[in-house]
Scaffold this motif. Sequence first.
Motif, PDB file in Angstrom:
ATOM      1  N   ILE A  80       0.845  -1.185   0.000  1.00 38.25           N
ATOM      2  CA  ILE A  80       0.000   0.000   0.000  1.00 38.25           C
ATOM      3  C   ILE A  80       0.882   1.237   0.000  1.00 38.25           C
ATOM      4  N   GLY A  81       0.530   2.208  -0.826  1.00 32.80           N
ATOM      5  CA  GLY A  81       1.259   3.470  -0.823  1.00 32.80           C
ATOM      6  C   GLY A  81       2.007   3.726  -2.115  1.00 32.80           C
ATOM      7  N   ARG A  82       2.885   4.718  -2.061  1.00 31.69           N
ATOM      8  CA  ARG A  82       3.639   5.160  -3.241  1.00 31.69           C
ATOM      9  C   ARG A  82       5.089   4.709  -3.095  1.00 31.69           C
ATOM     10  N   ASN A 106      16.677  10.289 -14.612  1.00 27.72           N
ATOM     11  CA  ASN A 106      16.308   9.471 -15.770  1.00 27.72           C
ATOM     12  C   ASN A 106      16.097   8.004 -15.395  1.00 27.72           C
ATOM     13  N   ASN A 107      16.707   7.606 -14.281  1.00 24.76           N
ATOM     14  CA  ASN A 107      16.611   6.207 -13.841  1.00 24.76           C
ATOM     15  C   ASN A 107      15.670   6.038 -12.649  1.00 24.76           C
ATOM     16  N   LEU A 108      14.817   7.038 -12.413  1.00 30.38           N
ATOM     17  CA  LEU A 108      13.932   7.039 -11.245  1.00 30.38           C
ATOM     18  C   LEU A 108      12.484   7.147 -11.691  1.00 30.38           C
ATOM     19  N   ILE A 109      11.612   6.328 -11.062  1.00 30.98           N
ATOM     20  CA  ILE A 109      10.188   6.397 -11.368  1.00 30.98           C
ATOM     21  C   ILE A 109       9.399   6.107 -10.100  1.00 30.98           C
ATOM     22  N   PHE A 110       8.234   6.755  -9.965  1.00 23.17           N
ATOM     23  CA  PHE A 110       7.370   6.546  -8.807  1.00 23.17           C
ATOM     24  C   PHE A 110       6.106   5.804  -9.237  1.00 23.17           C
ATOM     25  N   ILE A 111       5.694   4.880  -8.393  1.00 18.38           N
ATOM     26  CA  ILE A 111       4.537   4.039  -8.697  1.00 18.38           C
ATOM     27  C   ILE A 111       3.660   3.942  -7.457  1.00 18.38           C
ATOM     28  N   THR A 112       2.365   4.094  -7.654  1.00 19.55           N
ATOM     29  CA  THR A 112       1.416   3.962  -6.556  1.00 19.55           C
ATOM     30  C   THR A 112       0.885   2.534  -6.519  1.00 19.55           C
ATOM     31  N   GLY A 113       1.044   1.890  -5.378  1.00 20.00           N
ATOM     32  CA  GLY A 113       0.553   0.529  -5.211  1.00 20.00           C
ATOM     33  C   GLY A 113      -0.929   0.514  -4.897  1.00 20.00           C
ATOM     34  N   SER A 114      -1.398  -0.576  -4.358  1.00 20.19           N
ATOM     35  CA  SER A 114      -2.813  -0.679  -4.023  1.00 20.19           C
ATOM     36  C   SER A 114      -3.162   0.312  -2.922  1.00 20.19           C
ATOM     37  N   LYS A 115      -4.392   0.788  -2.959  1.00 14.69           N
ATOM     38  CA  LYS A 115      -4.842   1.762  -1.977  1.00 14.69           C
ATOM     39  C   LYS A 115      -5.476   1.065  -0.779  1.00 14.69           C
ATOM     40  N   ALA A 116      -5.214   1.593   0.400  1.00 11.10           N
ATOM     41  CA  ALA A 116      -5.879   1.094   1.599  1.00 11.10           C
ATOM     42  C   ALA A 116      -7.288   1.677   1.648  1.00 11.10           C
ATOM     43  N   LYS A 117      -8.260   0.822   1.877  1.00 11.91           N
ATOM     44  CA  LYS A 117      -9.651   1.278   1.897  1.00 11.91           C
ATOM     45  C   LYS A 117     -10.059   1.713   3.305  1.00 11.91           C
ATOM     46  N   ILE A 118     -10.698   2.878   3.372  1.00 18.00           N
ATOM     47  CA  ILE A 118     -11.248   3.395   4.620  1.00 18.00           C
ATOM     48  C   ILE A 118     -12.757   3.592   4.409  1.00 18.00           C
ATOM     49  N   TYR A 119     -13.546   2.895   5.202  1.00 17.57           N
ATOM     50  CA  TYR A 119     -15.002   3.033   5.112  1.00 17.57           C
ATOM     51  C   TYR A 119     -15.478   3.899   6.276  1.00 17.57           C
ATOM     52  N   PHE A 120     -16.423   4.783   5.988  1.00 19.28           N
ATOM     53  CA  PHE A 120     -16.975   5.582   7.077  1.00 19.28           C
ATOM     54  C   PHE A 120     -18.501   5.572   7.012  1.00 19.28           C
ATOM     55  N   GLU A 142      -8.301  -0.910   7.200  1.00 14.78           N
ATOM     56  CA  GLU A 142      -7.499  -2.125   7.080  1.00 14.78           C
ATOM     57  C   GLU A 142      -6.185  -2.016   7.846  1.00 14.78           C
ATOM     58  N   ILE A 143      -5.709  -0.790   8.047  1.00 17.44           N
ATOM     59  CA  ILE A 143      -4.424  -0.564   8.712  1.00 17.44           C
ATOM     60  C   ILE A 143      -4.592   0.534   9.757  1.00 17.44           C
ATOM     61  N   VAL A 144      -3.566   0.718  10.583  1.00 17.71           N
ATOM     62  CA  VAL A 144      -3.597   1.807  11.572  1.00 17.71           C
ATOM     63  C   VAL A 144      -3.586   3.147  10.841  1.00 17.71           C
ATOM     64  N   LEU A 145      -4.476   4.048  11.283  1.00 18.92           N
ATOM     65  CA  LEU A 145      -4.544   5.378  10.693  1.00 18.92           C
ATOM     66  C   LEU A 145      -4.160   6.426  11.730  1.00 18.92           C
ATOM     67  N   ASP A 146      -3.303   7.354  11.326  1.00 21.20           N
ATOM     68  CA  ASP A 146      -2.984   8.491  12.181  1.00 21.20           C
ATOM     69  C   ASP A 146      -4.215   9.386  12.292  1.00 21.20           C
ATOM     70  N   LYS A 147      -4.483   9.863  13.476  1.00 19.72           N
ATOM     71  CA  LYS A 147      -5.671  10.707  13.706  1.00 19.72           C
ATOM     72  C   LYS A 147      -5.678  11.954  12.829  1.00 19.72           C
ATOM     73  N   ASP A 148      -4.479  12.421  12.430  1.00 20.55           N
ATOM     74  CA  ASP A 148      -4.393  13.640  11.618  1.00 20.55           C
ATOM     75  C   ASP A 148      -4.694  13.404  10.144  1.00 20.55           C
ATOM     76  N   LEU A 149      -4.868  12.145   9.755  1.00 19.37           N
ATOM     77  CA  LEU A 149      -5.165  11.851   8.356  1.00 19.37           C
ATOM     78  C   LEU A 149      -6.565  12.325   7.964  1.00 19.37           C
ATOM     79  N   ILE A 206      -2.962   7.271  -1.747  1.00 23.46           N
ATOM     80  CA  ILE A 206      -2.633   6.092  -0.952  1.00 23.46           C
ATOM     81  C   ILE A 206      -3.878   5.402  -0.393  1.00 23.46           C
ATOM     82  N   PHE A 207      -4.889   6.208  -0.079  1.00 27.62           N
ATOM     83  CA  PHE A 207      -6.100   5.688   0.572  1.00 27.62           C
ATOM     84  C   PHE A 207      -7.327   5.948  -0.295  1.00 27.62           C
TER      85      PHE A 207
END
Length: 212
Positions: A80-82, A106-120, A142-149, A206-207
């Motif tokens: 989960i995440g980038r 030139n040799n660097l790339i960023f990829i976002t993986g699966s997103k963590a689902k948050i239901y409210f 699904e995972i621990v969430l920081d209160k500031d998120l 990410i989420f």
Amino acid sequence: MNWETLASPDYEIKDLRKTIRDSEVHLTWFWSKDIDFVYIYKASSDNVKPISEINEQDLKLYTREEYKANHGYVGRLDAIGRYAYRIFPCKKHEGKLAVFSQENDNNLIFITGSKAKIYFSITYKNKFLQPKKRVRMSIMTEIVLDKDLLVYVKKTGSPPMSIEDGTVFPFIRDFPPGKTELLEKEIGKDEFIRIFFSNGRKSAEIFELIPE
């Protein structure tokens, strides 16, 4: 690590591209005929090491034969995440494998993986002949969430459409995995609440925030 300065621009890894299908990422790049191997470095985008701190345990050796057989490099997106991928060119020199510290992007790339689902969930209970009503919120993660998120936003007349569309309130405790039922609150009969990410697009990479 036997790091060496890039001896020639002809040794560079470049034209790094990605294709994402389901839970796999497929990377391709320009592979110079003068380069024998590459090292692949993968790390969370928040924990990318400076080249001087990367050690052999952080790297995966990848051969030209593997590249040809797989038409590139194939990895799993099981996190989960980038994430950052960096490809370092390597060359055998006097029986030793030299790794070139290519420091441009030139040799660097960023990829976002699966997103963590948050239901409210937000439910209201009107009080008979009273100017107030009760509201109850729950968060399922699904995972621990920081209160500031997350924050919740209150608005009079209609549900808020964004974090700017009302009065913003923070949460006071982190959210453990599973379902958290928050204490009931009393609000005005014409007031409504909705939950949002505190930093918008950055968290949305990410989420996934899903109303129940």
